[in-house]
Design a protein around this motif. Structure first.
Motif, PDB file in Angstrom:
ATOM      1  N   LYS A 427       5.912   0.810   4.805  1.00  0.00           N
ATOM      2  CA  LYS A 427       5.748   0.232   6.139  1.00  0.00           C
ATOM      3  C   LYS A 427       4.955  -1.064   6.133  1.00  0.00           C
ATOM      4  O   LYS A 427       4.819  -1.703   7.169  1.00  0.00           O
ATOM      5  CB  LYS A 427       5.011   1.227   7.047  1.00  0.00           C
ATOM      6  N   ASP A 428       4.379  -1.422   4.991  1.00  0.00           N
ATOM      7  CA  ASP A 428       3.410  -2.511   4.986  1.00  0.00           C
ATOM      8  C   ASP A 428       3.729  -3.552   3.919  1.00  0.00           C
ATOM      9  O   ASP A 428       4.602  -3.363   3.077  1.00  0.00           O
ATOM     10  CB  ASP A 428       1.986  -1.972   4.796  1.00  0.00           C
ATOM     11  N   ILE A 429       3.001  -4.653   3.984  1.00  0.00           N
ATOM     12  CA  ILE A 429       3.078  -5.736   3.013  1.00  0.00           C
ATOM     13  C   ILE A 429       1.671  -6.016   2.520  1.00  0.00           C
ATOM     14  O   ILE A 429       0.724  -6.064   3.304  1.00  0.00           O
ATOM     15  CB  ILE A 429       3.652  -7.027   3.633  1.00  0.00           C
ATOM     16  N   VAL A 430       1.552  -6.212   1.224  1.00  0.00           N
ATOM     17  CA  VAL A 430       0.269  -6.570   0.630  1.00  0.00           C
ATOM     18  C   VAL A 430       0.418  -7.917  -0.057  1.00  0.00           C
ATOM     19  O   VAL A 430       1.363  -8.132  -0.815  1.00  0.00           O
ATOM     20  CB  VAL A 430      -0.198  -5.506  -0.387  1.00  0.00           C
ATOM     21  N   VAL A 431      -0.506  -8.824   0.235  1.00  0.00           N
ATOM     22  CA  VAL A 431      -0.526 -10.123  -0.420  1.00  0.00           C
ATOM     23  C   VAL A 431      -1.610 -10.104  -1.490  1.00  0.00           C
ATOM     24  O   VAL A 431      -2.776  -9.853  -1.189  1.00  0.00           O
ATOM     25  CB  VAL A 431      -0.812 -11.262   0.579  1.00  0.00           C
ATOM     26  N   VAL A 432      -1.214 -10.341  -2.725  1.00  0.00           N
ATOM     27  CA  VAL A 432      -2.186 -10.442  -3.805  1.00  0.00           C
ATOM     28  C   VAL A 432      -2.789 -11.845  -3.744  1.00  0.00           C
ATOM     29  O   VAL A 432      -2.074 -12.833  -3.830  1.00  0.00           O
ATOM     30  CB  VAL A 432      -1.530 -10.199  -5.176  1.00  0.00           C
ATOM     31  N   GLY A 433      -4.103 -11.934  -3.557  1.00  0.00           N
ATOM     32  CA  GLY A 433      -4.743 -13.232  -3.384  1.00  0.00           C
ATOM     33  C   GLY A 433      -4.580 -13.776  -1.979  1.00  0.00           C
ATOM     34  O   GLY A 433      -4.521 -14.988  -1.779  1.00  0.00           O
TER      35      GLY A 433
END
Length: 565
Positions: A427-433
């Motif tokens: 359900k989500d998005i993760v941005v590395v940095g």
């Protein structure tokens, strides 16, 4: 690297992206400005058949784990070129499909046990089981003999933070023992001297080796502890035994330490006890600024191994789709084609096939190339860059970034794909940095159009920002997307996502188990590819030049590059 994917069904009726505002709250002004220039784009049908076909082919035993400089490389490069041609791309290096990347192949042989003498009792560590070591010096034999041993805490020298674990210390000819990660890695928040639980580059193994070399140490041993390292000893062993690859240098690595390595936590404690020291107390003391290094008085380190050396020419594979209006401005898609080749056997299987990591990423490049060609060229050119030797320290992307075919001053930004996720819709998005560049505004737009939420990076302590090919470009100023779905699975939620990620890391990551047959879910991969297509297409259809936020470590490089374009 594993991220949890998002369901393909969520995009079935998607025709275009909806407008949205800024990015990360702390940098809202910067991302609001960037967002005004973000165009709406349509997402064409992407080919699941292509994604599966390429992943299956590249991860088959016939490619022997795709190690650089092997017959597996020859097959891999030829196959990628074939698929690029079929997708309708043009050769990306002045009429050639490849860019030569000079490497040195070095394989440790006949390693002796690591022995520590001169303490209360002798301590012996067995190669692979208790310690691993290798050399970045191109020489036939590596030997550490009667080397004094010094504990230097986290092995950090950060003048801007007033932190120097080597202050007043001469380590020339000595073996330094260092802790992995940063001093404040146990902090729950992502703020503090070294960003708390979010690992900085000072916490990475590569930095520890580089700084020890700058200080003149003969050898450096990192104490392995699973939690701060973010992976088990099995990953250390499989990644650091067998053939290693170095970038070819004029001095043959003479400025490097004689040997780099890791040692198991239990053996490190045994060593310190033999020297009359309490490891746990010293580890706690090392967290505090002003920590003074501690010599393990009287203790001498000894170990050696032979080096089998061969110079090899590896290759990056480059395809380009020329832009329709501004062909001299470029958007990158990157992914590494290499894996570990033959590795530590598991149940008789010694091929690290690398299906998820990163046959899936190369399959993504081919799938996206097909989609861009079918949709028609965007305003800017699209470069599809399959790089070599990522597993050996981002060597292929580093070589391209330092010797670019398309000038970095004319490279708008790009999307890096390192291991598409195969664990289930999320359900989500993760941005590395996240929070570092104006690309955050683009991710905000992607999240809104896909009905997802952006969440904080769940494992910033693992230092993923420094572990993949986007970092090679970021260091030289080019903003690169590094994002994917998070761990909040549609079926099972965060608990299921975390369980699936941990299962992959424990049982398949950098191991023979990372095979095509182990991939049971493709919906998440396809939905993430839709996001990656949209991100690159947006960059290619705008006339904006996203930058790093004010004060970011990479801003100066970008400003300098653009000023001299």
């Amino acid at each position: 690297m594993l991220r949890s994917p998002r369901s393909a069904a969520a995009f079935a009726a998607l025709l275009s992206l909806a407008a949205c505002g800024g990015g990360d709250a702390s940098d809202k002004a910067a991302t609001d400005t960037a967002a005004t220039a973000i165009p709406d784009v349509q997402i064409p049908e992407l080919s699941l058949a292509t994604l599966q076909e390429v992943t299956k082919e590249l991860s088959s035993d016939a490619y022997e784990g795709r190690a650089p400089g092997t017959p597996g490389e020859e097959k891999t490069v030829a196959y990628i070129i074939k698929k690029y041609q079929e997708a309708g791309l043009q050769p990306g290096n002045n009429g050639q499909w490849t860019q030569d990347v000079p490497l040195v192949e070095i394989t440790a042989k006949n390693a002796t046990p690591l022995s520590f003498t001169g303490g209360k009792t002798p301590v012996t560590a067995q190669y692979a089981k208790d310690y691993v070591a290798f050399s970045w010096r191109v020489q036939p034999k590596t030997a550490i003999k009667d080397s004094d041993v010094v504990f230097v805490g986290y092995g950090i020298n950060a003048p801007e933070k007033g932190w120097n674990d080597y202050a007043g210390l001469d380590v020339k000819g000595k073996t330094v023992v260092v802790l992995v990660n940063d001093p404040d890695w146990q902090t729950k928040e992502t703020k503090g001297e070294f960003n708390g639980r979010a690992m900085t580059y000072y916490g990475r193994w590569s930095y520890k080796y580089e700084e020890a070399a700058r200080q003149g140490a003969a050898a450096v041993l990192i104490v392995h502890d699973t939690e701060p390292a973010a992976y088990g000893w099995n990953v250390v062993e499989s990644s650091n035994t067998g053939t290693q690859y170095l970038a070819e240098s004029k001095d043959g690595g003479a400025k490097e330490t004689v040997a780099n390595g890791w040692i198991q936590l239990a053996k490190a404690k045994e060593l310190f006890a033999s020297a009359g020291q309490d490891f746990d107390k010293l580890r706690d003391a090392a967290k505090v600024k002003g920590f003074k290094s501690v010599a393990l008085t009287g203790v001498k380190a000894n170990f050696s191994f032979d080096n089998e050396i061969a110079k090899k020419m590896s290759r990056n594979v480059i395809g380009v789709l020329p832009g329709a209006k501004r062909p001299d401005e470029y958007v990158l898609y990157t992914g590494h084609w290499d894996h570990l080749g033959r590795c530590t056997p598991v149940a008789g299987d010694d091929i690290c096939n690398g299906a998820v990591d990163n046959a899936s990423g190369i399959a993504g490049l081919v799938t996206l190339a097909q989609a861009f060609k079918t949709a028609g060229a965007p305003d800017r050119s699209i470069v599809f860059l399959a790089v070599t030797a990522e597993e050996s320290g981002l060597l292929g992307s580093k070589y391209y970034a330092e010797n670019p075919i398309f000038p970095l001053a004319q490279t708008v930004g790009g999307v890096n794909m390192d291991a598409l996720n195969a664990v289930g819709p999320a359900k989500d998005i993760v941005v590395v940095g996240g929070g570092k560049s104006e690309l955050d505004a683009y991710v905000e737009k992607l999240a809104k159009m896909s009905d997802r939420v952006i969440k904080a990076e769940p494992t910033p302590e693992k230092g993923f920002y420094y572990r993949s090919d986007h970092f090679s470009f970021a260091k030289l100023g080019v903003p690169m997307f590094n994002f994917g779905s998070g761990n909040d699975l549609i079926v099972g939620g965060v608990e299921a996502g975390k369980k699936a990620s941990e299962d992959y890391e424990k049982n398949r990551y950098h191991a023979p188990g990372d095979e095509y047959e182990a991939i049971t879910n493709w919906d998440g991969m396809m939905s993430d590819l839709r996001l990656y297509y949209a991100a690159g297409r947006m960059l290619a259809m705008t006339d904006a030049w996203p930058n790093w936020v004010e004060g970011d470590e990479f801003r100066a490089a970008r400003d300098k590059s653009r000023a001299g374009k």
